[in-house]
Design a protein around this motif. Structure first.
Motif, PDB file in Angstrom:
ATOM      1  N   GLY A 108       0.832  -1.203   0.000  1.00 47.10           N
ATOM      2  CA  GLY A 108       0.000   0.000   0.000  1.00 47.10           C
ATOM      3  C   GLY A 108       0.860   1.243   0.000  1.00 47.10           C
ATOM      4  N   ARG A 109       0.453   2.226  -0.806  1.00 43.94           N
ATOM      5  CA  ARG A 109       1.239   3.452  -0.956  1.00 43.94           C
ATOM      6  C   ARG A 109       0.350   4.681  -0.863  1.00 43.94           C
ATOM      7  NH1 ARG A 109       6.316   2.109  -2.603  1.00 43.94           N
ATOM      8  NH2 ARG A 109       6.601   0.025  -3.440  1.00 43.94           N
ATOM      9  N   ALA A 110       0.960   5.805  -0.537  1.00 44.49           N
ATOM     10  CA  ALA A 110       0.240   7.067  -0.396  1.00 44.49           C
ATOM     11  C   ALA A 110       1.084   8.196  -0.977  1.00 44.49           C
ATOM     12  CB  ALA A 110      -0.056   7.345   1.078  1.00 44.49           C
ATOM     13  N   ASP A 111       0.445   9.328  -1.241  1.00 44.43           N
ATOM     14  CA  ASP A 111       1.225  10.486  -1.679  1.00 44.43           C
ATOM     15  C   ASP A 111       1.850  11.162  -0.449  1.00 44.43           C
ATOM     16  OD1 ASP A 111      -0.495  12.555  -0.595  1.00 44.43           O
ATOM     17  OD2 ASP A 111      -1.812  12.337  -2.326  1.00 44.43           O
ATOM     18  N   PRO A 112       2.757  12.102  -0.647  1.00 45.83           N
ATOM     19  CA  PRO A 112       3.530  12.629   0.480  1.00 45.83           C
ATOM     20  C   PRO A 112       2.789  13.601   1.393  1.00 45.83           C
ATOM     21  CG  PRO A 112       4.228  13.696  -1.540  1.00 45.83           C
ATOM     22  CD  PRO A 112       3.256  12.613  -1.921  1.00 45.83           C
ATOM     23  N   ARG A 113       1.551  13.953   1.080  1.00 43.80           N
ATOM     24  CA  ARG A 113       0.829  14.872   1.951  1.00 43.80           C
ATOM     25  C   ARG A 113       0.351  14.116   3.184  1.00 43.80           C
ATOM     26  NH1 ARG A 113      -3.045  17.012  -2.653  1.00 43.80           N
ATOM     27  NH2 ARG A 113      -2.907  14.812  -3.137  1.00 43.80           N
ATOM     28  N   GLY A 114       0.372  14.745   4.319  1.00 42.80           N
ATOM     29  CA  GLY A 114      -0.024  14.099   5.564  1.00 42.80           C
ATOM     30  C   GLY A 114       1.199  13.657   6.350  1.00 42.80           C
ATOM     31  N   THR A 115       0.959  13.242   7.583  1.00 38.41           N
ATOM     32  CA  THR A 115       2.066  12.809   8.434  1.00 38.41           C
ATOM     33  C   THR A 115       2.538  11.421   8.010  1.00 38.41           C
ATOM     34  OG1 THR A 115       0.649  11.724  10.063  1.00 38.41           O
ATOM     35  CG2 THR A 115       1.103  14.091  10.398  1.00 38.41           C
ATOM     36  N   GLU A 116       3.726  11.062   8.437  1.00 39.67           N
ATOM     37  CA  GLU A 116       4.250   9.734   8.114  1.00 39.67           C
ATOM     38  C   GLU A 116       3.333   8.648   8.663  1.00 39.67           C
ATOM     39  OE1 GLU A 116       8.229   6.962   8.701  1.00 39.67           O
ATOM     40  OE2 GLU A 116       8.320   9.061   9.280  1.00 39.67           O
ATOM     41  N   GLU A 117       2.892   8.820   9.908  1.00 37.27           N
ATOM     42  CA  GLU A 117       2.012   7.829  10.531  1.00 37.27           C
ATOM     43  C   GLU A 117       0.700   7.694   9.758  1.00 37.27           C
ATOM     44  OE1 GLU A 117      -0.341   7.014  14.738  1.00 37.27           O
ATOM     45  OE2 GLU A 117       1.219   8.542  14.678  1.00 37.27           O
ATOM     46  N   TYR A 118       0.108   8.824   9.382  1.00 28.76           N
ATOM     47  CA  TYR A 118      -1.151   8.783   8.639  1.00 28.76           C
ATOM     48  C   TYR A 118      -0.958   8.074   7.293  1.00 28.76           C
ATOM     49  CZ  TYR A 118      -5.237  10.018   6.011  1.00 28.76           C
ATOM     50  OH  TYR A 118      -6.368   9.936   5.254  1.00 28.76           O
ATOM     51  N   ASN A 119       0.101   8.408   6.579  1.00 33.86           N
ATOM     52  CA  ASN A 119       0.335   7.809   5.265  1.00 33.86           C
ATOM     53  C   ASN A 119       0.618   6.314   5.357  1.00 33.86           C
ATOM     54  OD1 ASN A 119      -0.142  10.136   3.773  1.00 33.86           O
ATOM     55  ND2 ASN A 119       1.968  10.819   3.962  1.00 33.86           N
ATOM     56  N   LEU A 120       1.336   5.897   6.393  1.00 31.34           N
ATOM     57  CA  LEU A 120       1.558   4.462   6.584  1.00 31.34           C
ATOM     58  C   LEU A 120       0.234   3.753   6.856  1.00 31.34           C
ATOM     59  CD1 LEU A 120       4.848   4.531   8.673  1.00 31.34           C
ATOM     60  CD2 LEU A 120       4.572   3.620   6.355  1.00 31.34           C
ATOM     61  N   THR A 121      -0.612   4.376   7.664  1.00 29.27           N
ATOM     62  CA  THR A 121      -1.924   3.793   7.964  1.00 29.27           C
ATOM     63  C   THR A 121      -2.797   3.734   6.722  1.00 29.27           C
ATOM     64  OG1 THR A 121      -1.778   4.570  10.243  1.00 29.27           O
ATOM     65  CG2 THR A 121      -3.977   4.013   9.422  1.00 29.27           C
ATOM     66  N   LEU A 122      -2.790   4.792   5.922  1.00 26.72           N
ATOM     67  CA  LEU A 122      -3.581   4.823   4.689  1.00 26.72           C
ATOM     68  C   LEU A 122      -3.087   3.760   3.708  1.00 26.72           C
ATOM     69  CD1 LEU A 122      -5.809   6.085   2.981  1.00 26.72           C
ATOM     70  CD2 LEU A 122      -4.151   7.852   2.278  1.00 26.72           C
ATOM     71  N   GLY A 123      -1.779   3.624   3.559  1.00 29.82           N
ATOM     72  CA  GLY A 123      -1.225   2.572   2.698  1.00 29.82           C
ATOM     73  C   GLY A 123      -1.636   1.193   3.181  1.00 29.82           C
ATOM     74  N   ALA A 124      -1.640   1.001   4.507  1.00 32.10           N
ATOM     75  CA  ALA A 124      -2.060  -0.292   5.077  1.00 32.10           C
ATOM     76  C   ALA A 124      -3.533  -0.550   4.794  1.00 32.10           C
ATOM     77  CB  ALA A 124      -1.785  -0.321   6.574  1.00 32.10           C
ATOM     78  N   ARG A 125      -4.372   0.469   4.902  1.00 33.77           N
ATOM     79  CA  ARG A 125      -5.804   0.298   4.602  1.00 33.77           C
ATOM     80  C   ARG A 125      -6.009  -0.096   3.149  1.00 33.77           C
ATOM     81  NH1 ARG A 125      -7.896   5.756   6.092  1.00 33.77           N
ATOM     82  NH2 ARG A 125      -9.227   5.406   4.298  1.00 33.77           N
ATOM     83  N   ARG A 126      -5.274   0.532   2.269  1.00 31.76           N
ATOM     84  CA  ARG A 126      -5.394   0.211   0.838  1.00 31.76           C
ATOM     85  C   ARG A 126      -4.970  -1.230   0.572  1.00 31.76           C
ATOM     86  NH1 ARG A 126      -3.118   6.136  -1.125  1.00 31.76           N
ATOM     87  NH2 ARG A 126      -5.166   7.150  -0.992  1.00 31.76           N
ATOM     88  N   ALA A 127      -3.840  -1.645   1.120  1.00 34.05           N
ATOM     89  CA  ALA A 127      -3.370  -3.024   0.922  1.00 34.05           C
ATOM     90  C   ALA A 127      -4.348  -4.017   1.541  1.00 34.05           C
ATOM     91  CB  ALA A 127      -1.975  -3.200   1.522  1.00 34.05           C
ATOM     92  N   HIS A 128      -4.884  -3.687   2.714  1.00 33.18           N
ATOM     93  CA  HIS A 128      -5.815  -4.591   3.388  1.00 33.18           C
ATOM     94  C   HIS A 128      -7.108  -4.747   2.585  1.00 33.18           C
ATOM     95  CE1 HIS A 128      -7.504  -6.906   6.621  1.00 33.18           C
ATOM     96  NE2 HIS A 128      -8.575  -6.132   6.608  1.00 33.18           N
ATOM     97  N   GLY A 129      -7.576  -3.678   1.972  1.00 30.68           N
ATOM     98  CA  GLY A 129      -8.781  -3.771   1.137  1.00 30.68           C
ATOM     99  C   GLY A 129      -8.581  -4.732  -0.024  1.00 30.68           C
ATOM    100  N   VAL A 130      -7.430  -4.670  -0.651  1.00 32.22           N
ATOM    101  CA  VAL A 130      -7.121  -5.577  -1.759  1.00 32.22           C
ATOM    102  C   VAL A 130      -6.991  -7.010  -1.234  1.00 32.22           C
ATOM    103  CG1 VAL A 130      -5.388  -6.167  -3.505  1.00 32.22           C
ATOM    104  CG2 VAL A 130      -6.073  -3.781  -3.182  1.00 32.22           C
ATOM    105  N   ALA A 131      -6.323  -7.183  -0.097  1.00 34.49           N
ATOM    106  CA  ALA A 131      -6.161  -8.528   0.485  1.00 34.49           C
ATOM    107  C   ALA A 131      -7.512  -9.135   0.829  1.00 34.49           C
ATOM    108  CB  ALA A 131      -5.285  -8.458   1.732  1.00 34.49           C
ATOM    109  N   THR A 132      -8.374  -8.347   1.433  1.00 32.56           N
ATOM    110  CA  THR A 132      -9.707  -8.832   1.803  1.00 32.56           C
ATOM    111  C   THR A 132     -10.468  -9.287   0.566  1.00 32.56           C
ATOM    112  OG1 THR A 132      -9.769  -7.417   3.753  1.00 32.56           O
ATOM    113  CG2 THR A 132     -11.893  -8.193   2.907  1.00 32.56           C
ATOM    114  N   TYR A 133     -10.401  -8.498  -0.489  1.00 38.69           N
ATOM    115  CA  TYR A 133     -11.098  -8.865  -1.725  1.00 38.69           C
ATOM    116  C   TYR A 133     -10.555 -10.176  -2.279  1.00 38.69           C
ATOM    117  CZ  TYR A 133     -13.480  -8.632  -6.129  1.00 38.69           C
ATOM    118  OH  TYR A 133     -14.290  -8.939  -7.194  1.00 38.69           O
TER     119      TYR A 133
END
Length: 174
Positions: A108-133
């Motif tokens: 999971g990846r994110a653009d550079p806007r936002g904090t490092e923690e937020y972007n890591l969490t957003l990337g994880a959510r994106r990867a998890h959505g694909v994994a769940t599917y």
């Protein structure tokens, strides 16, 4: 000679036991997977890319030019119909097709806007959505590893290039 090995061994143990040792921030967050990734990324969905080896083995279609492929919307982790259609094909390839029984890692990846923690969490959510599917479509959970890079590798500098950073990369584990 024997004393030299004892001293070297003690130094090695002392160095490894340091309380100050921290993992580098540029390392992926999530399960550690030993893998070789083909660097070629092929856009196959609106917010999905796959490595070249997966692309060729599963006979997937490229979605236009890599730079033209739209990605996740800003601050979103929802997949589009194009993504779902491609994930259906990837699921078949991983369950009964050419790559049956093989493992993939979802990055999971994110653009550079936002904090490092937020972007890591957003990337994880994106990867998890694909994994769940994929898991809902009979791909074994053991065959799918999720990780996030957040914005650690982001290269965007404006809205058009930020969009290229918002994606999930699907890589075949070697």
């Amino acid at each position: 000679m024997k004393n030299t090995f004892v001293v070297l061994g003690c130094l090695l143990v002392a160095a490894c036991a340091s309380d100050e040792a921290k993992p580098p921030t540029n390392q992926p967050v999530g399960p550690t997977v030993t893998m070789t990734v083909v660097l070629e990324r092929m856009p196959v969905g609106r917010s999905l890319t796959v490595t070249g080896d997966l692309y060729h083995a599963c006979h997937l279609d490229v979605l236009g030019e890599p730079s033209a492929a739209p990605k996740f919307a800003f601050d979103e982790a929802l997949m589009t119909r194009d993504d779902v259609l491609m994930l259906d094909r990837i699921a078949v390839c991983l369950t009964t097709g050419a790559l049956a029984g093989r493992r993939v890692v979802l990055i999971g990846r994110a653009d550079p806007r936002g904090t490092e923690e937020y972007n890591l969490t957003l990337g994880a959510r994106r990867a998890h959505g694909v994994a769940t599917y994929l898991e809902q479509h009979k791909v074994s959970g053991a065959a799918v590893n999720e990780t996030t890079r957040g914005a650690l590798d982001a290269q965007g500098h404006d809205e058009a290039t930020f969009a290229q950073d918002r994606r999930v990369d699907v890589a075949l584990v070697k």
